[in-house]
Enzyme design. Structure first.
Site, PDB file in Angstrom:
ATOM      1  N   ARG A 238       0.841  -1.186   0.000  1.00 26.37           N
ATOM      2  CA  ARG A 238       0.000   0.000   0.000  1.00 26.37           C
ATOM      3  C   ARG A 238       0.879   1.239   0.000  1.00 26.37           C
ATOM      4  NH1 ARG A 238      -3.666  -2.457  -1.699  1.00 26.37           N
ATOM      5  NH2 ARG A 238      -5.797  -2.647  -0.887  1.00 26.37           N
ATOM      6  N   GLU A 267      -3.511   8.032  -5.481  1.00 20.54           N
ATOM      7  CA  GLU A 267      -3.799   7.225  -6.682  1.00 20.54           C
ATOM      8  C   GLU A 267      -5.044   7.755  -7.371  1.00 20.54           C
ATOM      9  OE1 GLU A 267      -3.905   3.054  -5.760  1.00 20.54           O
ATOM     10  OE2 GLU A 267      -1.845   3.027  -5.032  1.00 20.54           O
ATOM     11  N   HIS A 289      -0.618   0.460  -9.937  1.00 19.27           N
ATOM     12  CA  HIS A 289      -1.372  -0.409  -9.028  1.00 19.27           C
ATOM     13  C   HIS A 289      -1.975  -1.601  -9.785  1.00 19.27           C
ATOM     14  CE1 HIS A 289      -3.737  -0.450  -4.974  1.00 19.27           C
ATOM     15  NE2 HIS A 289      -3.457  -1.673  -5.386  1.00 19.27           N
TER      16      HIS A 289
END
Length: 328
Positions: A238, A267, A289
């Site tokens: 993360r 993000e 991601h």
């Protein structure tokens, strides 16, 4: 005949698991934009019993808009975008999809480290520009790799690295009681409870911790200073695990060999400081991601989501991947 129960699915998640979700015959699926305002409005107008969500953060109206004992089903393992206090105070149920993405994320972690070691992406770009030159890379075999977080993903990574590539794997873990079992089954040769001791030995260090108040900026100025100056950091966990400004500084100053990042504090990626942009550094590998984003893995996650929803509708809570259960 009564209508099928309505389940809302975030548009980006629906697109990832479309073939599986389209096969669902017990529920009525409605796609909805992932922003909290749209979700909340749709929950009220459709009287949906469940919502399937991605990594976006939800802080307020979503929880009040859910029905009593409604289900929030995370498409993935991490649930740092979900407010657990709101889940509990609004009498909701939360599930995730463990185990089905472990190998997929572990594989990407290896691939990103390999890119740091061999720079194949950089050479591909040069070749396409008509440039034929190279500098020596490094072997993965024989390196010492430190795994921060020996959960399902970390252990799967250890197995791949040790038995597949001949890497010496060391790990960070508070409980050292099952060290021999981890060595035999997963190839984790040594377990440390102290980060400093692990960092002294690690040529590559990867992060596989959950995101919470205890792990926020786990990698900070102090810990970066403990790492070997020619070592590499890989984060497929993360974004909040890393202080990005601190990491940028050591990379820019040449005090760390390089970093590979699949997750970020913001993000889509926006630098934490406009003058400290990872995209301007040559010793950084960046992906958007994609840790669990393969055809096979998204199908597995979609199936697990549906399994949780069906068990929820049948009252079979003991068969669900429960994170929070306020139903009993």
């Amino acid at each position: 005949m009564s209508e099928k129960p309505v389940v809302l699915i975030s548009e980006s998640i629906y697109d990832k698991g479309k073939s599986i979700f389209d096969s669902a015959d017990r529920i009525q699926i409605k796609r909805v934009p992932p922003d909290e305002k749209s979700l909340s409005s749709k929950l009220k107008s459709t009287q949906a019993v469940a919502a399937v969500l991605g990594v976006e953060k939800y802080i307020d109206t979503l929880y009040q808009s859910m029905p009593n004992n409604g289900l929030i089903a995370r498409f993935g393992v991490g649930y740092d975008g979900i407010d657990l206090h709101q889940i509990k105070s609004n009498n909701l149920v939360l599930t995730n999809t463990p185990e089905v993405l472990d190998t997929t994320v572990a594989e990407l972690t290896v691939f990103m480290a390999a890119e740091l070691l061999r720079k194949s992406g950089k050479y591909t770009a040069r070749m396409k520009s008509g440039i034929w030159n190279s500098t020596p890379g490094m072997d993965l075999s024989g390196k010492t790799w430190g795994i921060i977080g020996l959960g399902n993903i970390g252990l799967q990574l250890s197995k791949i690295l040790h038995f597949g590539f001949g890497v010496r794997v060391i790990g960070l873990k508070r409980d050292l009681s099952n060290a021999e079992e981890l060595k035999e089954t997963y190839g984790t040769s040594q377990i440390f409870s102290d980060f400093d001791e692990l960092a002294k030995q690690a040529d590559i260090l990867s992060l596989h911790l959950p995101a919470n108040q205890h792990t926020h900026h786990f990698i900070n100025n102090e810990k970066l200073a403990k790492m070997k100056t020619d070592s590499f950091l890989v984060n497929t966990g993360r974004g909040s695990l890393v202080d990005e400004i601190a990491l940028y500084n050591v990379l820019h100053q040449g005090k760390l060999g390089g970093a590979a990042l699949d997750v970020y504090e913001n993000e889509p990626y926006i630098p934490m400081h406009p003058e400290k942009d990872f995209r301007n550094l040559d010793n950084v590998v960046l992906t958007p991601h994609i840790g669990s984003y393969t055809h096979e893995c998204t199908d597995r996650m979609a199936k697990r989501v549906l399994q949780n929803i069906y068990c929820f509708l049948d009252g079979k809570y003991e068969e669900m991947d429960l994170v929070v259960n306020n139903s009993i």
